[in-house]
Design a protein around this motif. Sequence first.
Motif, short mmCIF file in Angstrom:
data_model
loop_
_atom_site.label_atom_id
_atom_site.label_comp_id
_atom_site.label_asym_id
_atom_site.label_seq_id
_atom_site.Cartn_x
_atom_site.Cartn_y
_atom_site.Cartn_z
N VAL A 1 5.89 6.28 1.23
CA VAL A 1 6.95 6.46 0.24
C VAL A 1 6.45 6.47 -1.20
O VAL A 1 7.06 7.13 -2.05
N SER A 2 5.38 5.77 -1.50
CA SER A 2 4.88 5.78 -2.88
C SER A 2 4.11 7.08 -3.11
O SER A 2 3.67 7.75 -2.17
N LYS A 3 3.94 7.42 -4.37
CA LYS A 3 3.20 8.63 -4.73
C LYS A 3 1.78 8.58 -4.15
O LYS A 3 1.29 9.56 -3.58
N GLU A 4 1.12 7.44 -4.28
CA GLU A 4 -0.24 7.28 -3.77
C GLU A 4 -0.29 7.39 -2.24
O GLU A 4 -1.17 8.03 -1.68
N TRP B 1 0.82 -1.22 0.00
CA TRP B 1 0.00 0.00 0.00
C TRP B 1 0.85 1.26 0.00
O TRP B 1 0.34 2.36 0.12
N GLY B 2 2.19 1.11 -0.12
CA GLY B 2 3.05 2.27 -0.34
C GLY B 2 3.74 2.85 0.87
O GLY B 2 4.43 3.86 0.75
N ARG C 1 0.13 10.96 -1.26
CA ARG C 1 -1.10 11.70 -1.55
C ARG C 1 -2.14 11.41 -0.47
O ARG C 1 -2.80 12.30 0.04
N ARG C 2 -2.27 10.13 -0.12
CA ARG C 2 -3.25 9.72 0.89
C ARG C 2 -2.99 10.43 2.22
O ARG C 2 -3.91 10.89 2.88
N PHE C 3 -1.74 10.54 2.61
CA PHE C 3 -1.41 11.15 3.89
C PHE C 3 -1.33 12.66 3.83
O PHE C 3 -1.38 13.32 4.87
#
Length: 138
Positions: free
Chosen positions: A122-125, A101-102, A128-130
């Motif tokens: 760490v992932s782009k998603e 989940w990134g 964005r979510r945080f």
Amino acid sequence: MNFASARIITDHVDRLVEFYEKITGVSAQRPAPVFAEFVLPSCTLAIAHAQTAQLFGPGSVEAGSNRTVILEFRVDDIEAEFRRLQPWVDDWVLDPTTMPWGNRSMLFRDPDGNLLNFFEPVSKEAKRRFSSRENLGR
């Protein structure tokens, strides 16, 4: 509604307070010898002696019996935290690992066996979510 706190019931308040002071970098507030609070920007982590469980009703809480909850702390640099915590953590469950989940997570147990997850999006998603949570407790 706001999530206010989580409480750990233990037979070893002083030992857990010392551990959580080291890993959070926050000094505990001790309104009573059997109770401590770590007031963090996002919520409060409380630690209470098993004696206090009587106040919630007989049999409602049992110290050291939880294996279903993970306390999670979002950090800015997971690798730096991994290095920083080496002297204080005896029970590593997972070295820093990127999850599907990134989040990059590391898991370890406190002296009572409670599971903790320090994580960094760490992932782009995940970032964005945080990002929508940036002003919620940070």
